[in-house]
Enzyme design. Structure first.
Site, PDB file in Angstrom:
ATOM      1  CD  GLN A  76      -1.093  -0.168   3.737  1.00 17.04           C
ATOM      2  OE1 GLN A  76      -2.232  -0.594   3.602  1.00 17.04           O
ATOM      3  NE2 GLN A  76      -0.593   0.204   4.913  1.00 17.04           N
ATOM      4  CB  SER A  77       1.145   4.251   0.510  1.00 15.92           C
ATOM      5  OG  SER A  77       1.629   5.574   0.372  1.00 15.92           O
ATOM      6  N   GLY A  78       3.614   3.691  -0.557  1.00 16.39           N
ATOM      7  CA  GLY A  78       4.989   3.421  -0.957  1.00 16.39           C
ATOM      8  C   GLY A  78       5.273   1.943  -1.084  1.00 16.39           C
TER       9      GLY A  78
END
Length: 218
Positions: A76-78
């Protein structure tokens, strides 16, 4: 893979799946580390996974044994960005499926690089001058330290400042590294495993322009 824009979160942030072994890498975080440092840590994780995990599971007589021919890489995200990059950098590991949630895959967009006041998750960051001061103060105070986890509430103001001031990507690229360039990697490799991209149209943290589906993947 834990993410939160490479700034907060840690490797314990994932829930369980039945009939699966979950292995989550721990890596250094911004702004104490650079993008190159983060990739070095993820490279070390993949090396450990393939050279040490099977023997570790066998020596401790785990009920479930790792099957490295059936790897699902989720982030998730980075962490979503790291999941995609892992498949691009290591096609020999035969990652079967990637799930990338609201990840910044394409960095060369105004949303990540151009300073501008904007509301992020309903909150206005500090004014630009104050935001720059907070960023510089944090970097100066944390120089030489290593951080692999962070409380989102403690780091929230810094994250707002970095996003508003367009500093996130410049911090990632302090040490130039071709591993950070998603389009370049995809042109080299030419393909990805089956990929599920999840991204909100109204994401005010990492805008959908960073997902690069039409620029890169199709």
């Amino acid at each position: 893979m834990a993410g939160d824009l490479w700034l907060v979160g840690d490797c314990t942030n994932h829930g369980g799946l039945s009939d699966a072994i979950i292995v989550s890498p721990d890596y250094r975080l911004l702004p104490e580390a650079t993008g190159a440092d983060i990739f070095d840590d993820v490279e070390a994780f993949w090396n450990w996974l393939h050279t040490s995990l099977p023997s570790l599971a066998q020596s401790y007589s785990w009920q479930a044994q790792p099957d490295l021919t059936r790897i699902l890489c989720v982030g998730q995200s980075g962490g979503g960005s790291m999941a995609v990059h892992s498949a691009l950098l290591h096609p020999e590991y035969s990652i079967k499926v990637i799930v990338s949630l609201y990840a910044p895959l394409y960095h060369n967009v105004p949303n990540l690089t151009v300073p501008r006041p904007r509301r992020i998750l309903g909150t206005m960051p500090p004014p630009p001058r104050k935001a720059e001061g907070l960023i510089r103060s944090y970097i100066k105070q944390s120089k030489g330290s290593v951080r692999t986890g962070g409380n989102p509430f403690d780091m929230w103001e810094l994250l707002l400042c970095l996003l508003q001031q367009g500093r996130l990507i410049s911090l990632m690229n302090i040490k130039p590294d071709s591993r950070l360039d998603t389009p370049f990697l995809l042109r080299q490799v030419g393909k990805l495993p089956p990929l599920w991209l999840i991204h909100g149209e109204d994401d005010s943290v990492v805008g959908p322009s960073t997902i690069c589906v039409h620029r890169v993947i199709f």
